[in-house]
Design an enzyme around this catalytic site. Structure first.
Site, mmCIF file in Angstrom:
data_model
loop_
_atom_site.group_PDB
_atom_site.id
_atom_site.type_symbol
_atom_site.label_atom_id
_atom_site.label_comp_id
_atom_site.label_asym_id
_atom_site.label_seq_id
_atom_site.Cartn_x
_atom_site.Cartn_y
_atom_site.Cartn_z
ATOM 1 N N ARG A 19 -9.047 0.877 -1.924
ATOM 2 C CA ARG A 19 -8.353 -0.256 -2.546
ATOM 3 C C ARG A 19 -9.303 -1.072 -3.417
ATOM 4 O O ARG A 19 -8.944 -1.503 -4.509
ATOM 5 C CB ARG A 19 -7.705 -1.148 -1.495
ATOM 6 C CG ARG A 19 -6.528 -0.491 -0.802
ATOM 7 C CD ARG A 19 -5.967 -1.360 0.293
ATOM 8 N NE ARG A 19 -6.998 -1.586 1.304
ATOM 9 C CZ ARG A 19 -7.031 -2.626 2.131
ATOM 10 N NH1 ARG A 19 -6.091 -3.548 2.086
ATOM 11 N NH2 ARG A 19 -7.982 -2.743 3.023
ATOM 12 N N ASN A 37 -2.567 -0.748 1.535
ATOM 13 C CA ASN A 37 -2.424 0.345 2.483
ATOM 14 C C ASN A 37 -1.014 0.356 3.034
ATOM 15 O O ASN A 37 -0.424 -0.701 3.262
ATOM 16 C CB ASN A 37 -3.401 0.175 3.657
ATOM 17 C CG ASN A 37 -4.827 0.467 3.283
ATOM 18 O OD1 ASN A 37 -5.115 1.134 2.302
ATOM 19 N ND2 ASN A 37 -5.750 -0.024 4.084
#
Length: 95
Positions: A19, A37
């Site tokens: 990320r 996520n």
């Protein structure tokens, strides 16, 4: 002209800095949106930008950071007809 992109990254993409990697690349490319996520182990992206910058982001997402093993990226794009359709003003990591 701008596009909206929804993408799901599959593989080893959680617990490897994926990320943060996506946020860094997206910010460098001038893309707004978010990455997060998902409970199934994938990573979801919602982004807005030029087709060229979104293509560059997808190319980098396929590589990922060291430790990631990206097996697939599923993507869906739509055209934004005007600036007023934009939903994001920055790029962020969401929980």
């Amino acid at each position: 002209m701008l596009q909206s992109l929804h993408a799901i990254a599959e593989g080893r993409v959680q617990g490897v800095g994926y990320r943060w990697f996506v946020q860094k690349v997206a910010t460098q490319l001038g893309i707004n949106g978010y990455v997060r996520n998902l409970p199934d182990g994938t990573v979801e992206l919602e982004a807005e930008g030029s087709p060229e910058s979104l293509n560059a982001l997808i190319d980098e997402m396929k590589k990922g950071p060291i430790g990631a093993r990206v097996q697939a990226i599923r993507e869906h794009r739509t055209w934004l007809r005007s600036e007023s359709e934009r939903r994001f003003t920055k790029f962020e990591i969401r929980p």
